[in-house]
Enzyme design. Structure first.
Site, PDB file in Angstrom:
ATOM      1  N   ASP B  91       0.860  -1.191   0.000  1.00  0.00           N
ATOM      2  CA  ASP B  91       0.000   0.000   0.000  1.00  0.00           C
ATOM      3  C   ASP B  91       0.891   1.234   0.000  1.00  0.00           C
ATOM      4  OD1 ASP B  91       0.800  -0.856   2.612  1.00  0.00           O
ATOM      5  OD2 ASP B  91      -0.506   0.686   3.470  1.00  0.00           O
ATOM      6  N   GLU B 156      -0.081  -0.991   5.722  1.00  0.00           N
ATOM      7  CA  GLU B 156       0.979  -0.442   6.567  1.00  0.00           C
ATOM      8  C   GLU B 156       0.816   1.048   6.804  1.00  0.00           C
ATOM      9  OE1 GLU B 156       4.898   1.081   7.898  1.00  0.00           O
ATOM     10  OE2 GLU B 156       3.814   1.664   6.110  1.00  0.00           O
TER      11      GLU B 156
END
Lengths: 465, 465
Positions: B91, B156
């Site tokens: 991400d 994250e």
């Protein structure tokens, strides 16, 4: 005067949503309607009315909105009579049913002798009470003992845009011949005992910016090696006032008027129930325990409040930011005989001193963004004497001689530009809730208020005989 | 390995807008696509891949969004070989062209040997470099010297929701047999010299609320008679740190690891150009003048940052409010061997002490809302030795042995739950701009990074022979 008729008119006026704070075309239209309705009412009274076009205002978003006209009206032109000019405003604060209002804010509703509605006490009720006082003489076919002038605006809650300019312009025309200026736009400090207001505090508003760089930092990446702007700012703001409320800026108390025995005694007789005041304020404990100390610290001593910080993290949650540039905001309420530009120098000098001792590599910039002087009147002016006598006649009591801790620039504007005696003669009780939900005026205050103004006309005339 | 092919794949990965920070269905869909594409890539590598469904998350506004799966993948199961587990995330932070980006953030664009694009260095590039290292052995038809496991997540940047829970659950299954954990999710401190990271600071985040009442006050009506919450709060925040950056909370330095000669010497050799660092940071002057002091204060000493105040006036303009309830926010970066619960007690005790001395009638409440411990590894672990040797082989230099001043909870999570050696082996240069506009990874770093990982596999295997 027919009190029922008076109430009917107040109902009509309250029904007009003359909100000047929310700058929308609809509210602006309501404001124009309000000013037109008031002009008609004054014409019915026999006054010659001038609705002065004030042009338009530019909003920050580029939109342009028309400013409602300011009404200048005159009734009577007898050179043998004194001339009293009444200032009032017909715009209101925002209000929405469901926003904590128990009744529709724009439908005047009587409950237990209280007339609820937005603008009921601030300031439509008092303006109508003054008009009713005049019409009482006419109803009784009596000659008005004074010449009356009205200046009514529609932008007071939005900072009285354009008012000062007009007063300046009309100084030698409309205001020539005016002997006294009366404002009835504040409240008593009591629920029952009337008051006369002879002073307001001024305000000097400061910003202090501390800058390392324009962008923020991440505390993981930079925490530990920076002079962080927030640490500097917190130290600067923390140097301003101690925990007893005493301002720590050197010299700040130098020009505060000394307290005479006469003034000291005035506070004793004021009708303020400390217990009730504390409860209604929802404050556990004030800094002072006696009524006299509390009143003096609200009215005749300066105070310093820290309002907040711009540029720091102010939202919910836990952001690990080191703000790169922050601006603290605080203001000092000014009292006689403090001078805003002297205060500005003292504040700057003090903050520069504190900052330099920190040996920080950041840059600091202090600005005074607002400097409104305090206002104080001579309570031995004729109209103060007349007001006291009128209060004794109508209410059977001596008034509380009070000041207001806030800043009401209009009193100072009239005093400075026109150079005549200014007095604030409030009608509303302490619990009227101006600016808040469920604003009201007591029916009793509204009706007796008209009588008070009528009695005031007579007393003022007597003093001129 | 075909470096061109590797770049093509990075271009495809960067083109997927896998933004986990903005919680919209569209970005969430992109995240799912990203995880599926990565799973396919790992399957092509020959790995057995498990995409673990992580359920959904409830947003504060009531909306529910699915959490992208976490990929657990395994390649090789030879009991004679050591097993290295690689953690990465796919991400990215938000990015928008026009927001300061010189190229489209989701189109990988090479300029002067730099590959610009969101996620290029954080963390898609390093994940692909690891995959490329594995495929290099396959391309050369060589046996992989180690067993490889992958754990790749997609949340994250949004706080690694659900990761710790999965690690806990898979402790005795997927993670059994894992000897080393490698994370490549941070940066060098240099533009040119590689680094190995062996520690990160923790963080304890505090709120301190001072309340007089829930509603705000007007400074005209109440200024001068209140213990104003902002005055209390500013005094509390001002008591935390002095202008030299030293934390004033008694006992706070008691458990900070003492500095050995060996550690001291490590800072000397680190490749940090102070002048360049100061310029790129746009900071006129740091609190310390030497490289060693700066690094120690970023890595091995605690720091305290004041982030901001919630509930005060934080907008532009000059509002004369006395905030009724305000909440200050600050955090302390924790270092070995500080303990968050000890720090919590010290902070509370200190603030209660300062507050009680003010004799204020307000209420104060202190909370630690986050308490993340620091992480430190033993740099004599085999994988650190292997990494140093691999760096010498590929880059012809010794690495900088560094720490990170920020808090990267994942290292600590792996260390605590799995109980095995954790190492951070970054590929990105100091100027890669992770989280900011124009994020990039140098083509050189990306390609040499693959070689570094391949060399690391060989060195680790040698140490196990």
């Amino acid at each position: 005067m027919d009190p029922k008729l008076g109430r009917m008119t107040l109902k009509e006026w309250v029904a007009i949503e003359s909100d000047s704070v929310q700058p929308t075309p609809r509210f602006r239209q309501e404001l124009f309607r309000m000013m037109a309705v008031a002009a008609d009412e004054l014409r019915r009274l026999g006054a010659s009315v001038d609705s002065v076009d004030m042009g338009s205002q530019q909003l920050p978003d580029g939109q342009s909105l028309p400013i409602p006209p300011i009404i200048l009206a005159e009734l009577g032109n007898d050179l043998k009579k004194p001339t009293v000019c009444f200032y009032g405003h017909l715009d209101v604060q925002p209000a929405a049913w469901g926003d904590g209002w128990l009744t529709d804010p724009y439908t005047l509703t009587e409950v237990d002798g209280k007339l609820y509605g937005r603008g009921a006490t601030d300031n439509k009720g008092p303006v109508l009470a003054w008009i009713n006082a005049v019409s009482t003489f006419q109803a009784l076919e009596q000659d008005l003992p004074v010449n009356i002038k009205f200046i009514l605006e529609g932008m007071e809650e939005a900072g009285s845009i354009a008012l000062e300019e007009l007063v300046q312009k009309e100084k030698d025309r409309f205001f020539s011949g005016v002997d006294y200026i009366v404002i009835s736009d504040n409240l008593w400090v009591s629920r029952k005992r009337p008051a006369v207001t002879y002073g307001t505090r001024g305000n000097s508003y400061f910003t202090v910016e501390v800058k390392c760089r324009d962008q923020d930092f991440h505390s993981g990446t930079f925490g530990g090696i920076l002079n962080e702007p927030m640490a500097d700012l917190v130290a600067l703001l923390g140097s301003l006032v101690d925990s007893s409320g005493r301002i720590l800026i050197p010299g700040i108390y130098d020009h505060v008027a000394s307290l005479t025995e006469e003034e000291k005694n005035m506070y004793k007789s004021i009708d303020l129930d400390l217990e009730e005041y504390r409860n209604s304020s929802q404050v556990k404990k004030f800094l002072f325990d006696t009524k006299e100390e509390i009143l003096m610290h609200l009215w005749r001593f300066p105070s310093l409040s820290i309002h907040g910080i711009e540029g720091a993290f102010d939202e919910p949650g836990a952001k690990t930011v080191i703000p790169g540039r922050v601006t603290g905001k605080f203001s000092i309420r000014l009292v006689p005989h403090m001078n805003a530009s002297v205060v500005e120098k003292q504040v700057k000098h003090h903050l520069e001193d504190v900052f330099s001792k920190r040996n920080s590599s950041n840059q600091m910039a202090v600005s005074m963004v607002l400097g409104l002087p305090p206002w104080i009147a001579n309570i031995n002016d004729s109209q103060y004497l007349a007001a006291k006598r009128a209060i004794r006649t109508v209410f059977g009591t001596d008034p509380d001689m009070i000041r207001d801790g806030s800043t009401i620039p209009v009193a100072r504007i009239f005093q400075e530009i026109i150079g005549k005696s200014v007095m604030m003669l409030p009608l509303g009780a302490v619990d009227d809730g101006e600016h808040s939900q469920n604003e009201k005026i007591n029916r009793w205050n509204y009706i007796e208020g008209s009588k008070l103004f009528a009695a005031f006309f007579l007393e003022i005339a007597k003093l001129h005989e």
